[in-house]
Design a protein around this motif. Structure first.
Motif, PDB file in Angstrom:
ATOM      1  N   GLU A  54      59.898  50.897 -27.739  1.00 24.60           N
ATOM      2  CA  GLU A  54      60.222  51.136 -26.870  1.00 24.60           C
ATOM      3  C   GLU A  54      60.276  52.825 -26.613  1.00 24.60           C
ATOM      4  O   GLU A  54      59.159  53.773 -25.552  1.00 24.60           O
ATOM      5  CB  GLU A  54      61.801  51.200 -26.306  1.00 24.60           C
ATOM      6  N   GLN A  55      59.283  53.945 -27.745  1.00 25.42           N
ATOM      7  CA  GLN A  55      59.467  54.756 -27.732  1.00 25.42           C
ATOM      8  C   GLN A  55      57.349  55.315 -28.105  1.00 25.42           C
ATOM      9  O   GLN A  55      56.785  55.943 -27.406  1.00 25.42           O
ATOM     10  CB  GLN A  55      59.473  55.625 -29.160  1.00 25.42           C
ATOM     11  N   LYS A  56      57.182  54.267 -28.019  1.00 24.45           N
ATOM     12  CA  LYS A  56      55.817  53.825 -28.299  1.00 24.45           C
ATOM     13  C   LYS A  56      55.231  53.544 -26.605  1.00 24.45           C
ATOM     14  O   LYS A  56      54.252  54.244 -26.880  1.00 24.45           O
ATOM     15  CB  LYS A  56      55.038  52.872 -29.254  1.00 24.45           C
ATOM     16  N   LEU A  57      55.907  52.238 -26.489  1.00 21.83           N
ATOM     17  CA  LEU A  57      55.384  52.519 -24.312  1.00 21.83           C
ATOM     18  C   LEU A  57      55.915  54.002 -24.157  1.00 21.83           C
ATOM     19  O   LEU A  57      54.519  53.902 -22.826  1.00 21.83           O
ATOM     20  CB  LEU A  57      56.240  51.665 -23.912  1.00 21.83           C
ATOM     21  N   ALA A  58      56.483  54.741 -23.951  1.00 20.23           N
ATOM     22  CA  ALA A  58      57.103  55.971 -23.501  1.00 20.23           C
ATOM     23  C   ALA A  58      56.017  56.359 -23.718  1.00 20.23           C
ATOM     24  O   ALA A  58      55.390  57.548 -22.711  1.00 20.23           O
ATOM     25  CB  ALA A  58      57.994  56.199 -23.949  1.00 20.23           C
ATOM     26  N   GLU A  59      55.834  57.087 -25.034  1.00 20.98           N
ATOM     27  CA  GLU A  59      54.456  58.242 -25.487  1.00 20.98           C
ATOM     28  C   GLU A  59      53.047  57.550 -24.678  1.00 20.98           C
ATOM     29  O   GLU A  59      51.977  58.206 -23.606  1.00 20.98           O
ATOM     30  CB  GLU A  59      54.302  57.701 -26.752  1.00 20.98           C
ATOM     31  N   ILE A  60      52.879  55.670 -24.854  1.00 18.10           N
ATOM     32  CA  ILE A  60      51.499  55.741 -23.791  1.00 18.10           C
ATOM     33  C   ILE A  60      51.318  55.693 -22.445  1.00 18.10           C
ATOM     34  O   ILE A  60      50.396  56.037 -21.661  1.00 18.10           O
ATOM     35  CB  ILE A  60      51.051  53.886 -24.322  1.00 18.10           C
ATOM     36  N   GLN A  61      52.611  55.585 -21.715  1.00 24.42           N
ATOM     37  CA  GLN A  61      52.998  55.845 -20.449  1.00 24.42           C
ATOM     38  C   GLN A  61      52.644  56.950 -19.748  1.00 24.42           C
ATOM     39  O   GLN A  61      52.293  57.440 -19.180  1.00 24.42           O
ATOM     40  CB  GLN A  61      54.039  55.263 -19.888  1.00 24.42           C
ATOM     41  N   GLN A  62      52.979  58.155 -21.148  1.00 23.85           N
ATOM     42  CA  GLN A  62      53.783  59.544 -20.338  1.00 23.85           C
ATOM     43  C   GLN A  62      51.743  59.931 -20.757  1.00 23.85           C
ATOM     44  O   GLN A  62      51.294  60.943 -19.648  1.00 23.85           O
ATOM     45  CB  GLN A  62      54.013  60.566 -21.712  1.00 23.85           C
ATOM     46  N   THR A  64      48.756  57.964 -20.297  1.00 30.56           N
ATOM     47  CA  THR A  64      48.519  57.916 -19.308  1.00 30.56           C
ATOM     48  C   THR A  64      48.577  59.017 -18.315  1.00 30.56           C
ATOM     49  O   THR A  64      47.447  58.734 -17.773  1.00 30.56           O
ATOM     50  CB  THR A  64      48.629  56.339 -19.138  1.00 30.56           C
ATOM     51  N   PHE A  65      49.933  58.720 -17.389  1.00 26.34           N
ATOM     52  CA  PHE A  65      50.069  59.995 -16.712  1.00 26.34           C
ATOM     53  C   PHE A  65      49.282  61.127 -16.950  1.00 26.34           C
ATOM     54  O   PHE A  65      48.630  61.221 -15.607  1.00 26.34           O
ATOM     55  CB  PHE A  65      51.374  59.950 -16.792  1.00 26.34           C
ATOM     56  N   TYR A  66      49.378  61.409 -18.265  1.00 26.53           N
ATOM     57  CA  TYR A  66      48.473  63.458 -18.516  1.00 26.53           C
ATOM     58  C   TYR A  66      47.220  62.505 -17.761  1.00 26.53           C
ATOM     59  O   TYR A  66      46.601  63.646 -17.810  1.00 26.53           O
ATOM     60  CB  TYR A  66      48.738  62.911 -20.012  1.00 26.53           C
ATOM     61  N   LEU A  67      46.474  61.491 -18.609  1.00 24.49           N
ATOM     62  CA  LEU A  67      45.280  61.287 -18.576  1.00 24.49           C
ATOM     63  C   LEU A  67      44.468  61.683 -16.833  1.00 24.49           C
ATOM     64  O   LEU A  67      43.581  62.099 -16.105  1.00 24.49           O
ATOM     65  CB  LEU A  67      44.136  60.301 -18.912  1.00 24.49           C
ATOM     66  N   ILE A  68      45.882  60.567 -15.631  1.00 27.05           N
ATOM     67  CA  ILE A  68      45.441  60.676 -14.747  1.00 27.05           C
ATOM     68  C   ILE A  68      45.657  61.618 -14.101  1.00 27.05           C
ATOM     69  O   ILE A  68      44.673  62.224 -13.220  1.00 27.05           O
ATOM     70  CB  ILE A  68      46.334  59.470 -14.088  1.00 27.05           C
ATOM     71  N   ASP A  69      46.561  62.685 -14.504  1.00 34.90           N
ATOM     72  CA  ASP A  69      46.444  63.760 -13.430  1.00 34.90           C
ATOM     73  C   ASP A  69      45.638  64.449 -13.606  1.00 34.90           C
ATOM     74  O   ASP A  69      44.069  66.514 -13.094  1.00 34.90           O
ATOM     75  CB  ASP A  69      47.916  64.872 -14.452  1.00 34.90           C
ATOM     76  N   LEU A  70      44.867  65.229 -14.333  1.00 31.95           N
ATOM     77  CA  LEU A  70      43.133  65.489 -15.227  1.00 31.95           C
ATOM     78  C   LEU A  70      42.305  64.739 -14.378  1.00 31.95           C
ATOM     79  O   LEU A  70      41.414  65.732 -14.185  1.00 31.95           O
ATOM     80  CB  LEU A  70      43.485  65.566 -16.459  1.00 31.95           C
ATOM     81  N   GLN A  89      39.832  64.375 -25.109  1.00 28.38           N
ATOM     82  CA  GLN A  89      40.943  64.085 -26.193  1.00 28.38           C
ATOM     83  C   GLN A  89      41.887  63.657 -25.788  1.00 28.38           C
ATOM     84  O   GLN A  89      42.504  62.531 -26.658  1.00 28.38           O
ATOM     85  CB  GLN A  89      41.717  65.701 -26.704  1.00 28.38           C
ATOM     86  N   VAL A  90      42.557  63.619 -24.286  1.00 29.36           N
ATOM     87  CA  VAL A  90      43.782  62.315 -24.230  1.00 29.36           C
ATOM     88  C   VAL A  90      42.809  60.825 -24.125  1.00 29.36           C
ATOM     89  O   VAL A  90      43.579  60.325 -24.627  1.00 29.36           O
ATOM     90  CB  VAL A  90      43.879  63.012 -22.746  1.00 29.36           C
ATOM     91  N   GLN A  91      41.151  60.846 -23.699  1.00 26.91           N
ATOM     92  CA  GLN A  91      41.398  59.768 -24.079  1.00 26.91           C
ATOM     93  C   GLN A  91      41.146  59.315 -25.179  1.00 26.91           C
ATOM     94  O   GLN A  91      41.406  57.816 -25.067  1.00 26.91           O
ATOM     95  CB  GLN A  91      40.384  59.473 -23.399  1.00 26.91           C
ATOM     96  N   GLU A  92      40.676  59.786 -26.260  1.00 29.83           N
ATOM     97  CA  GLU A  92      40.699  59.224 -27.622  1.00 29.83           C
ATOM     98  C   GLU A  92      42.438  58.717 -28.181  1.00 29.83           C
ATOM     99  O   GLU A  92      42.445  57.976 -29.130  1.00 29.83           O
ATOM    100  CB  GLU A  92      39.927  60.414 -28.472  1.00 29.83           C
ATOM    101  N   LYS A  95      43.220  55.668 -26.545  1.00 28.13           N
ATOM    102  CA  LYS A  95      42.996  54.705 -26.953  1.00 28.13           C
ATOM    103  C   LYS A  95      43.371  54.249 -28.244  1.00 28.13           C
ATOM    104  O   LYS A  95      43.998  53.397 -28.483  1.00 28.13           O
ATOM    105  CB  LYS A  95      41.329  54.840 -26.828  1.00 28.13           C
ATOM    106  N   GLU A  96      43.721  55.154 -28.396  1.00 22.36           N
ATOM    107  CA  GLU A  96      44.303  55.299 -30.662  1.00 22.36           C
ATOM    108  C   GLU A  96      45.566  54.380 -30.511  1.00 22.36           C
ATOM    109  O   GLU A  96      46.412  53.425 -31.090  1.00 22.36           O
ATOM    110  CB  GLU A  96      44.171  56.711 -31.618  1.00 22.36           C
ATOM    111  N   LEU A  97      46.989  55.394 -29.379  1.00 27.46           N
ATOM    112  CA  LEU A  97      48.040  54.990 -29.056  1.00 27.46           C
ATOM    113  C   LEU A  97      47.681  52.963 -28.764  1.00 27.46           C
ATOM    114  O   LEU A  97      48.838  52.304 -29.365  1.00 27.46           O
ATOM    115  CB  LEU A  97      48.217  55.252 -28.434  1.00 27.46           C
ATOM    116  N   LEU A  98      46.792  52.879 -27.716  1.00 27.18           N
ATOM    117  CA  LEU A  98      47.055  51.026 -27.305  1.00 27.18           C
ATOM    118  C   LEU A  98      46.591  50.550 -28.603  1.00 27.18           C
ATOM    119  O   LEU A  98      47.002  48.526 -28.927  1.00 27.18           O
ATOM    120  CB  LEU A  98      45.650  51.162 -26.415  1.00 27.18           C
ATOM    121  N   LYS A  99      45.593  50.652 -29.161  1.00 29.41           N
ATOM    122  CA  LYS A  99      45.248  50.085 -30.732  1.00 29.41           C
ATOM    123  C   LYS A  99      46.377  50.146 -31.596  1.00 29.41           C
ATOM    124  O   LYS A  99      46.717  48.926 -31.927  1.00 29.41           O
ATOM    125  CB  LYS A  99      43.647  51.215 -31.189  1.00 29.41           C
TER     126      LYS A  99
END
Length: 132
Positions: A54-62, A64-70, A89-92, A95-99
């Protein structure tokens, strides 16, 4: 016809964005766009995720949100060098978090599904982790 009001929207300027968790909590990565209601002061902090998954999912969600706002900022400020670099940087990072998540648990997006010819994804009955 009488005018009641004239709307004015100032141009958003670049500023140092909030950190990941704080941005997600405030609903914007930019402090100048954080317009809290009085009730926010009384609101409880968001609950922390319970387990590691759940912590990893939350970090991915956060992230993704950050990337959308940028991306939204870059819609109105195309070519802004700091925003472009931060987006890269956020895209990379995303990508790493999803991997990592796909390797440990299961793929979250179709582009994390790997080679379907080698092994079906979890949603197709497969159980193996997929390589990205």
């Amino acid at each position: 016809m009488n005018e009641i009001a004239i709307a004015s929207v100032p141009i958003q300027e670049w500023e140092k964005p909030y950190e990941l968790k704080e941005a997600f909590h405030h609903g914007s990565i930019f402090p100048q766009l954080h317009k809290p209601f009085y009730i926010e002061e009384q609101a409880q902090s968001p609950a922390e995720p319970l387990g590691e998954r759940e912590q990893k999912l939350a970090e991915i969600q956060q992230t993704t949100f950050y990337l959308i706002d940028l991306t939204l900022f870059l819609d109105t400020h195309p070519g802004h060098p700091e925003a472009l670099e931060q987006k890269r940087q956020v895209q990379e990072k995303r990508k790493e978090l999803l991997k990592q998540f796909a390797e440990e648990y299961y793929p979250l997006t179709a582009d994390c599904a790997g080679d379907a010819a080698k092994a079906p994804g979890p949603w197709e009955g497969g159980t193996a982790h997929v390589a990205l």
